[in-house]
Design a protein around this motif. Sequence first.
Motif, PDB file in Angstrom:
ATOM      1  N   SER A  54     -14.253 -33.403 -31.433  1.00 24.13           N
ATOM      2  CA  SER A  54     -13.507 -33.272 -29.916  1.00 24.13           C
ATOM      3  C   SER A  54     -13.926 -33.584 -28.932  1.00 24.13           C
ATOM      4  CB  SER A  54     -13.728 -31.362 -30.524  1.00 24.13           C
ATOM      5  OG  SER A  54     -14.754 -31.011 -29.649  1.00 24.13           O
ATOM      6  N   ARG A  55     -14.752 -34.431 -28.504  1.00 27.13           N
ATOM      7  CA  ARG A  55     -14.965 -35.399 -27.153  1.00 27.13           C
ATOM      8  C   ARG A  55     -13.873 -36.710 -27.586  1.00 27.13           C
ATOM      9  NH1 ARG A  55     -21.187 -35.490 -27.896  1.00 27.13           N
ATOM     10  NH2 ARG A  55     -20.540 -35.244 -29.918  1.00 27.13           N
ATOM     11  N   LEU A  56     -13.623 -36.674 -28.690  1.00 28.00           N
ATOM     12  CA  LEU A  56     -12.477 -38.777 -29.112  1.00 28.00           C
ATOM     13  C   LEU A  56     -11.531 -38.304 -28.296  1.00 28.00           C
ATOM     14  CD1 LEU A  56     -14.642 -39.598 -31.804  1.00 28.00           C
ATOM     15  CD2 LEU A  56     -15.334 -40.008 -30.447  1.00 28.00           C
ATOM     16  N   ILE A  57     -10.873 -36.881 -28.395  1.00 28.21           N
ATOM     17  CA  ILE A  57      -9.608 -36.252 -28.501  1.00 28.21           C
ATOM     18  C   ILE A  57      -9.045 -37.009 -27.081  1.00 28.21           C
ATOM     19  CG2 ILE A  57      -7.602 -34.410 -27.359  1.00 28.21           C
ATOM     20  CD1 ILE A  57      -9.525 -32.650 -28.856  1.00 28.21           C
ATOM     21  N   GLN A  58      -8.026 -37.828 -26.791  1.00 23.68           N
ATOM     22  CA  GLN A  58      -7.511 -38.798 -25.365  1.00 23.68           C
ATOM     23  C   GLN A  58      -5.804 -38.067 -25.207  1.00 23.68           C
ATOM     24  OE1 GLN A  58      -8.764 -41.741 -24.691  1.00 23.68           O
ATOM     25  NE2 GLN A  58     -10.820 -41.430 -26.131  1.00 23.68           N
ATOM     26  N   ARG A  59      -5.680 -37.847 -24.125  1.00 19.09           N
ATOM     27  CA  ARG A  59      -4.794 -37.570 -23.773  1.00 19.09           C
ATOM     28  C   ARG A  59      -3.100 -37.936 -24.477  1.00 19.09           C
ATOM     29  NH1 ARG A  59      -4.183 -38.725 -18.255  1.00 19.09           N
ATOM     30  NH2 ARG A  59      -5.311 -37.367 -17.422  1.00 19.09           N
ATOM     31  N   ASN A  60      -2.475 -37.413 -25.065  1.00 23.51           N
ATOM     32  CA  ASN A  60      -1.292 -37.582 -25.460  1.00 23.51           C
ATOM     33  C   ASN A  60      -1.353 -37.617 -26.872  1.00 23.51           C
ATOM     34  OD1 ASN A  60       0.892 -37.411 -23.224  1.00 23.51           O
ATOM     35  ND2 ASN A  60      -0.061 -39.704 -22.739  1.00 23.51           N
ATOM     36  N   ASP A  61      -2.550 -37.358 -27.171  1.00 27.05           N
ATOM     37  CA  ASP A  61      -3.220 -36.863 -28.846  1.00 27.05           C
ATOM     38  C   ASP A  61      -2.330 -35.327 -29.117  1.00 27.05           C
ATOM     39  OD1 ASP A  61      -4.019 -39.287 -29.595  1.00 27.05           O
ATOM     40  OD2 ASP A  61      -6.767 -38.077 -29.264  1.00 27.05           O
ATOM     41  N   LEU A  62      -1.943 -35.864 -30.476  1.00 24.75           N
ATOM     42  CA  LEU A  62      -1.422 -34.339 -31.202  1.00 24.75           C
ATOM     43  C   LEU A  62      -2.493 -33.399 -32.153  1.00 24.75           C
ATOM     44  CD1 LEU A  62       2.167 -36.201 -32.228  1.00 24.75           C
ATOM     45  CD2 LEU A  62       1.962 -34.337 -29.642  1.00 24.75           C
ATOM     46  N   ILE A  63      -2.886 -32.184 -31.680  1.00 26.21           N
ATOM     47  CA  ILE A  63      -3.343 -31.381 -32.161  1.00 26.21           C
ATOM     48  C   ILE A  63      -2.964 -30.658 -32.998  1.00 26.21           C
ATOM     49  CG2 ILE A  63      -6.070 -30.120 -31.711  1.00 26.21           C
ATOM     50  CD1 ILE A  63      -6.014 -33.402 -30.917  1.00 26.21           C
ATOM     51  N   LYS A  64      -3.827 -30.251 -33.960  1.00 29.30           N
ATOM     52  CA  LYS A  64      -3.598 -28.669 -34.743  1.00 29.30           C
ATOM     53  C   LYS A  64      -4.372 -27.226 -34.557  1.00 29.30           C
ATOM     54  CE  LYS A  64      -2.099 -27.446 -39.483  1.00 29.30           C
ATOM     55  NZ  LYS A  64      -2.461 -27.938 -41.390  1.00 29.30           N
ATOM     56  N   ILE A  65      -3.872 -26.035 -34.423  1.00 29.86           N
ATOM     57  CA  ILE A  65      -4.824 -25.482 -34.172  1.00 29.86           C
ATOM     58  C   ILE A  65      -4.407 -24.686 -34.945  1.00 29.86           C
ATOM     59  CG2 ILE A  65      -5.442 -23.425 -33.015  1.00 29.86           C
ATOM     60  CD1 ILE A  65      -5.873 -26.829 -31.825  1.00 29.86           C
TER      61      ILE A  65
END
Length: 190
Positions: A54-65
């Motif tokens: 989760s520390r690799l997430i960048q702004r505007n990435d699409l994430i599935k929850i």
Amino acid sequence: MLISFILLGKYLEVLAKGKTSEAIAKLMDLAPGTAILLALDDQGNVISEEEIDSRLIQRNDLIKIIPGAKVASDGFVIWGQSHVNESMITGEARPVAKRKGDTVIGGTVNENGVLHIKATRVGSESALSQIVRLVESAQMAKAPVQKFADRISKYFVPLVIILSFSTWLAWFSSWKVPWISRILDTEIHG
């Protein structure tokens, strides 16, 4: 007595800082360790899913929850409906309904539906990181009265110790000297 009170105060301060450090650690544990990163095609269809730190997430990435998972970063819902338990961040007693366009906060828990979110604030910009930073700065800050008391005690405590020792020395010398001289007189004159 005074030194005991000051030492007790310092001890209580250390205990409070320790509890605050535990609270900070618990806050940091709210952030999930991993997230599911989505890749979309030109029509907006999901091409692939990849589990990442989760520390690799960048702004505007699409994430599935998925249901039961923690929201990986602050963002807004682009697809899906669910209820999100935000109590650990906002104090809200009941899960909040989320649908397309609604904002979500990183570290909260998705209750029952699948959500696709677009990350807007990541890393140190996230609400959770800002809360941690506020708690840390509050832990390190001293009240103006405490700063004043520390400045006074810096000089007052050594002064009291010196005066106490001087008083004891004066009392001891006035009590001991005549007593010693009487012993010496009896030994000399025999």
